[in-house]
Design an enzyme around this catalytic site. Structure first.
Site, mmCIF file in Angstrom:
data_model
loop_
_atom_site.group_PDB
_atom_site.id
_atom_site.type_symbol
_atom_site.label_atom_id
_atom_site.label_comp_id
_atom_site.label_asym_id
_atom_site.label_seq_id
_atom_site.Cartn_x
_atom_site.Cartn_y
_atom_site.Cartn_z
ATOM 1 N N ARG A 75 0.876 -1.178 0.000
ATOM 2 C CA ARG A 75 0.000 0.000 0.000
ATOM 3 C C ARG A 75 0.910 1.223 0.000
ATOM 4 O O ARG A 75 1.799 1.349 0.844
ATOM 5 C CB ARG A 75 -0.894 -0.007 1.241
ATOM 6 C CG ARG A 75 -1.707 1.253 1.448
ATOM 7 C CD ARG A 75 -2.750 1.402 0.326
ATOM 8 N NE ARG A 75 -3.365 2.701 0.370
ATOM 9 C CZ ARG A 75 -4.524 2.978 0.932
ATOM 10 N NH1 ARG A 75 -5.204 2.037 1.520
ATOM 11 N NH2 ARG A 75 -4.995 4.194 0.907
ATOM 12 N N GLU A 94 -11.474 3.602 -5.320
ATOM 13 C CA GLU A 94 -11.426 2.143 -5.392
ATOM 14 C C GLU A 94 -11.909 1.628 -6.743
ATOM 15 O O GLU A 94 -12.766 2.224 -7.383
ATOM 16 C CB GLU A 94 -12.297 1.532 -4.292
ATOM 17 C CG GLU A 94 -11.846 1.875 -2.884
ATOM 18 C CD GLU A 94 -10.456 1.380 -2.553
ATOM 19 O OE1 GLU A 94 -10.092 0.253 -2.972
ATOM 20 O OE2 GLU A 94 -9.714 2.115 -1.878
ATOM 21 N N ARG A 120 -1.273 -5.208 4.625
ATOM 22 C CA ARG A 120 -0.472 -4.801 3.477
ATOM 23 C C ARG A 120 0.772 -4.088 3.992
ATOM 24 O O ARG A 120 0.705 -3.347 4.974
ATOM 25 C CB ARG A 120 -1.251 -3.870 2.559
ATOM 26 C CG ARG A 120 -2.485 -4.512 1.959
ATOM 27 C CD ARG A 120 -3.300 -3.537 1.167
ATOM 28 N NE ARG A 120 -3.857 -2.509 2.043
ATOM 29 C CZ ARG A 120 -4.807 -1.661 1.696
ATOM 30 N NH1 ARG A 120 -5.317 -1.698 0.489
ATOM 31 N NH2 ARG A 120 -5.255 -0.762 2.542
#
Length: 134
Positions: A63, A71, A115
């Site tokens: 990330r 998104e 992440r």
């Protein structure tokens, strides 16, 4: 009465646009350089999920620190406006560097989705966070 209502609405909207423009200017001029003492390593990108999340060839999901793009559709969630454009812009940028990147890690190593959090730098020195903000 109608004139007063329209004047109030116009003042409200102009205040909104002044705030929007000043926020955009502030973000575009923010220094997004990774900390000089941060740990780093080189990697190759395998897949771009969206404008702020990558999969590396070693299976790490990254990330990008400081970036939150719209998104794309996933897990039965509808895509947000410009999500696909953000993903495609990032894919095109990475393609120019043969998908090779340098990761600079921040203080926090992982987000709530496990992440890895990192600044992404291309071989030519382009900071992806700064590039996306521009």
């Amino acid at each position: 009465m109608l004139k007063r209502h329209l004047l109030k609405k116009a003042l409200f909207m102009s205040a909104f646009f002044v705030l929007l423009i000043s926020s955009t200017y502030a973000l575009a001029n923010v220094n997004c350089e990774p900390p000089r003492d941060s740990l780093s390593d080189n990697a190759k990108v395998k897949w771009v999920y969206d404008g702020d999340t990558l999969l590396l060839t070693d299976k790490r999901k990254i990330r990008i620190i400081g970036i939150d793009t719209p998104e794309t559709s996933h897990h039965q969630q509808q895509a947000e406006a410009y999500g696909a454009k953000a993903r495609e812009a990032l894919r095109e940028l990475l393609k120019k560097s043969n998908y090779e990147v340098t990761l600079h890690y921040g203080e926090e190593k992982r987000d709530k989705y496990s992440r890895t959090l990192a600044h992404i730098i291309l071989a030519d020195g382009t900071n992806i966070s700064s590039w996306l903000l521009r």
